[in-house]
Scaffold this motif. Structure first.
Motif, mmCIF file in Angstrom:
data_model
loop_
_atom_site.group_PDB
_atom_site.id
_atom_site.type_symbol
_atom_site.label_atom_id
_atom_site.label_comp_id
_atom_site.label_asym_id
_atom_site.label_seq_id
_atom_site.Cartn_x
_atom_site.Cartn_y
_atom_site.Cartn_z
ATOM 1 N N ALA A 1 0.841 -1.192 0.000
ATOM 2 C CA ALA A 1 0.000 0.000 0.000
ATOM 3 C C ALA A 1 0.875 1.241 0.000
ATOM 4 C CB ALA A 1 -0.916 0.001 1.224
ATOM 5 N N THR A 2 0.661 2.104 -0.998
ATOM 6 C CA THR A 2 1.342 3.390 -1.054
ATOM 7 C C THR A 2 0.349 4.459 -0.632
ATOM 8 O OG1 THR A 2 2.722 2.607 -2.886
ATOM 9 C CG2 THR A 2 2.673 4.981 -2.467
ATOM 10 N N ILE A 3 0.663 5.148 0.480
ATOM 11 C CA ILE A 3 -0.267 6.101 1.083
ATOM 12 C C ILE A 3 0.197 7.527 0.789
ATOM 13 C CG2 ILE A 3 -1.349 6.871 3.232
ATOM 14 C CD1 ILE A 3 -0.719 4.061 4.366
ATOM 15 N N TYR A 4 -0.662 8.277 0.107
ATOM 16 C CA TYR A 4 -0.426 9.692 -0.188
ATOM 17 C C TYR A 4 -1.332 10.484 0.748
ATOM 18 C CZ TYR A 4 1.240 7.633 -4.616
ATOM 19 O OH TYR A 4 1.882 6.882 -5.578
ATOM 20 N N ALA A 5 -0.752 11.183 1.704
ATOM 21 C CA ALA A 5 -1.558 11.786 2.763
ATOM 22 C C ALA A 5 -1.125 13.214 3.050
ATOM 23 C CB ALA A 5 -1.454 10.952 4.042
ATOM 24 N N ARG B 1 4.204 7.223 1.908
ATOM 25 C CA ARG B 1 4.871 6.112 2.590
ATOM 26 C C ARG B 1 4.295 4.795 2.083
ATOM 27 N NH1 ARG B 1 0.855 7.668 6.304
ATOM 28 N NH2 ARG B 1 -0.139 5.963 7.467
ATOM 29 N N LYS B 2 5.069 3.731 2.244
ATOM 30 C CA LYS B 2 4.653 2.404 1.803
ATOM 31 C C LYS B 2 4.581 1.462 2.999
ATOM 32 C CE LYS B 2 6.798 2.810 -2.799
ATOM 33 N NZ LYS B 2 5.570 2.746 -3.603
ATOM 34 N N ILE B 3 3.509 0.664 3.041
ATOM 35 C CA ILE B 3 3.362 -0.340 4.085
ATOM 36 C C ILE B 3 2.846 -1.628 3.446
ATOM 37 C CG2 ILE B 3 2.954 1.334 5.934
ATOM 38 C CD1 ILE B 3 -0.031 0.690 5.732
ATOM 39 N N THR B 4 3.034 -2.733 4.137
ATOM 40 C CA THR B 4 2.477 -4.009 3.699
ATOM 41 C C THR B 4 1.164 -4.249 4.433
ATOM 42 O OG1 THR B 4 4.674 -4.928 3.278
ATOM 43 C CG2 THR B 4 2.861 -6.489 3.558
ATOM 44 N N VAL B 5 0.130 -4.645 3.701
ATOM 45 C CA VAL B 5 -1.182 -4.870 4.313
ATOM 46 C C VAL B 5 -1.764 -6.191 3.832
ATOM 47 C CG1 VAL B 5 -1.670 -2.399 4.552
ATOM 48 C CG2 VAL B 5 -2.395 -3.615 2.486
#
Length: 706
Positions: free
Chosen positions: A654-658, A678-682
């Motif tokens: 998941a690439t989160i644009y916030a 930021r990037k996280i694994t979901v």
């Protein structure tokens, strides 16, 4: 494969005045039809044993007729049926739609006239649709509607999200108030527009969104607006009753009818969960199935275009400043001095084509390419454009060949300036010109007062023109994106070449002084109920003076909010509206616009409250990838969502644009370009808590790990 079944119960119900009841398939909604003591038809609606609509009168007032179709009726027949099907839209928020309802058709006969009408009710799990039908009969053949009497009696002084009633524009910011406050706020809510016609201090437009103090969400609208005038609502604020108010034509008539015929559906969507209002497909289901046999040419598309630079005032639609007036076929533009600001030049358009090709976009829109823009507006001019003659600095054939070499489609612009008779004169030639030059889609416009003078944008005659243009375009395999036309009512199911509409206050107003920061949290509950909007999102430079020093407008949104709009503002036609140089400045954020899909397998509404926030997750068609968008209103908040819609056993990146983490960093007024990536694994057990600032939001791309 489409599967359907139709159960014709054909049950004759008791002819007592209060015995006609209908329940939704899931039993949560109940509608009751009855005749009052004087033979006036009425209905009421309950949801989970709570009253939604109190007993409300039905009928029509006819012009030059001593006997209106409002009372003295008797019931001569009733039929109840049930229907359940699953159909596949050509494009949409989901890959398949269930159409499941119970129906009651009541045939009424009027004493003294022997005229018959049928009132047909369809009760879905998410709401009620009903319409008037006029069967072939000797005592009602040709008739003129003076007004339709359709009431929606409210149970209290609800909170309502509304724009002023207007025969010519929907381009207003939404006002949130109590029903009782509409009268005092109506005039203040009417911002200036190039064509507007008010009719009442308590008049409002549909789709109208309300919330009761008990937590019920109610939406009033119409479906299948065909050969009929657009319906507004007028509020009796003493009794809290809305009544239909149709748009008149030049002589004040509100509909010229010939039996057999019918009205559009009047719709009431209701739930105690705001997300279910957004997920409703009732408006589409009340329209006829697709009438286009081969739909393979209808394709969702992301596009860029020569538009925002004109909207902001950096460039112009017109070619020259030499002429006080022009006449097509007489004025010689080849001898005119260019003004130096014309946007639709061959060289400039090629830059947009290059940008589209380099970044994976499918099409380029060009406005101001054709002769006539020098005096196109404000003169009630009939012969304004011919839609085939380009300015000297726009090489139609050369652009066609250049775009084709880059595998880019072109979108043509047809501005009618409200002269719809002129457009119909030229429409076949114009559409053929498009096909000859590689244009598969048209953006049509109806800016200004309707010509002939005195008619309105939403009258029966003008509504019929919009439909004529859509159907004619289908003959040429052309997709239509209509601006300033009547707001959509689900007709895109029947004619899916209607791939977009404006019909509301779009992004352009951010360059005309700005829109409210919570505007995009209301539109999904109102304008989008009837169909997708060409909202033209993706603005990265919020200070318009940096584009045009003479324009001091400000875009009331954060950059992260602009990204989220590609998911929350559903449309199969999505524009990256800003200038290419601004996307190059923020290339990392622009990546989301490049990645986000435009046609969806599934959609999940995760959070929703009108005027406050909307969070949507959508699965890209043909993939296992998801995209999430969150838009926020005035108040900063923590958005808390679950990823339980993801496939079990799979991992995703998941690439989160916030918005920047702290509210003091990101702010739609002072620091709208403060964002983080930021990037996280979901997986399907993951959760997320993400801050959205005032006027902000976030966007997430969720890509399956292989």
């Amino acid at each position: 494969m489409k599967q359907s079944f139709f159960i014709a119960l054909a049950v004759l119900l008791f002819n007592t005045v209060n015995a006609q009841k209908l329940k939704s398939p899931n039993q949560k909604l109940q509608m009751e039809f009855s005749l009052q003591n004087d033979g006036t038809p009425s209905y009421s609606l309950n949801y989970k044993d709570k009253v939604v609509i109190k007993p409300s009168k039905l009928g029509l007032y006819l012009k030059n007729d001593a006997k209106y179709l409002v009372n003295d009726f008797t019931i001569i027949d009733t039929k109840m049926t049930a229907f359940d099907e699953t159909w596949k839209p050509v494009w949409g928020e989901v890959a398949s739609i269930r159409n499941n309802y119970n129906e009651l058709a009541v045939t009424l006969n009027q004493k003294g006239t022997d005229r018959q009408i049928i009132i047909r009710f369809r009760l879905f799990n998410d709401g009620l649709g009903f319409r008037y039908e006029f069967p072939s009969q000797k005592n009602l053949v040709y008739f003129t509607i003076k007004e339709e009497r359709t009431q929606f009696a409210m149970t209290g002084n609800h909170t309502v999200f509304w724009i002023p009633g207007d025969y010519d524009t929907q381009e207003y910011d939404y006002t949130s108030s109590r029903l009782s406050e509409i009268r005092n706020l109506n005039e203040k809510s009417r911002t200036e527009n190039v064509s507007q016609t008010a009719f009442s201090p308590t008049g409002v437009q549909t789709s109208l969104m309300m919330k009761t103090d008990e937590g019920l969400y109610i939406n009033l609208h119409e479906a299948a607006l065909i050969n009929y005038a657009c319906m507004h609502l007028n509020l009796d604020d003493k009794n809290m009753i809305f009544e239909s108010w149709l748009t008149p034509n030049t002589n004040g008539d509100k509909g010229n009818m010939q039996a057999p015929c019918q009205s559009p559906w009047r719709t009431i969507i209701v739930s105690d969960d705001a997300r279910e209002i957004l997920a409703s497909k009732m408006t589409l289901n009340l329209n006829e199935p697709c009438k286009i046999e081969d739909t393979s040419w209808i394709k969702p598309v992301k596009y860029v275009g020569v538009w925002w630079e004109m909207i902001t005032g950096k460039s112009s639609w017109s070619f020259t400043n030499e002429f006080p007036a022009v006449q097509l076929g007489v004025t010689d533009f080849a001898k005119a001095k260019p003004n130096g600001t014309h946007g639709a030049t061959t060289a400039n358009v090629k830059k947009y084509i290059d940008f589209a090709a380099e970044n994976g976009f499918g099409a380029v829109l060009v406005e101001g390419w054709n002769e006539g823009w020098e005096d196109w507006f404000g003169h009630s001019k009939d012969y304004v454009f011919d839609f085939v003659t380009p300015y000297p600095d726009f090489d139609v054939k050369g652009i066609h060949e250049y775009a084709k070499s880059k595998d880019i489609k072109m979108i043509m612009h047809h501005e009618t300036s409200g002269a719809i008779r002129n457009y119909e004169r030229h429409i076949d030639k114009a559409y053929q010109f498009m096909k000859d030059n590689g244009y598969d889609a048209v953006k049509s416009g109806y800016v200004g007062n309707i010509v002939p003078q005195g008619d309105n944008h939403y009258s029966q005659w003008t509504v019929n023109h919009y439909q004529y243009a859509i159907e004619k375009a289908a003959e040429y395999k052309i997709m239509v994106n209509a601006h300033e036309a009547v707001r959509p009512t689900g007709i895109c199911r029947t004619y899916p070449n209607l791939i977009g509409n404006e019909a509301a206050r779009g992004t352009e107003y951010q360059a005309f002084g700005g829109s409210k920061p919570n505007h995009v949290t209301v539109l999904p509950f109102t304008r989008l109920i009837g169909g997708p909007m060409d909202y033209t999102p993706g603005i990265f430079e919020m200070d318009i003076s940096k584009i045009n020093p003479n324009n001091h407008s400000h875009v009331n949104s954060t950059l992260a909010n602009q990204l989220a709009l590609y998911v929350t503002m559903y449309s199969p036609l999505q524009m990256a509206a800003d200038l290419p140089e601004n996307y190059n400045r923020f290339a990392d954020a622009f990546q989301f616009i490049k990645d986000v899909a435009i046609d969806w397998e599934d959609s999940k509404y995760l959070e929703a409250e009108p005027g406050q926030y909307v969070t949507v997750a959508r699965k890209a068609k043909g993939t296992n990838n998801w995209f999430i968008g969150n838009v926020n209103g005035y108040k900063a908040r923590a958005s808390n969502i679950k990823f339980d819609f993801l496939e079990k056993g799979k991992k995703y990146e998941a690439t989160i644009y916030a918005d920047a983490k702290d509210a003091k960093d990101a702010n739609y007024k002072t620091n709208p370009q403060a964002y983080t990536i930021r990037k996280i694994t979901v997986n399907n057990k993951s959760t997320l808590s993400q801050v959205s600032v005032s006027g902000g939001g976030y966007a997430i791309s969720i890509i399956e790990r292989k």
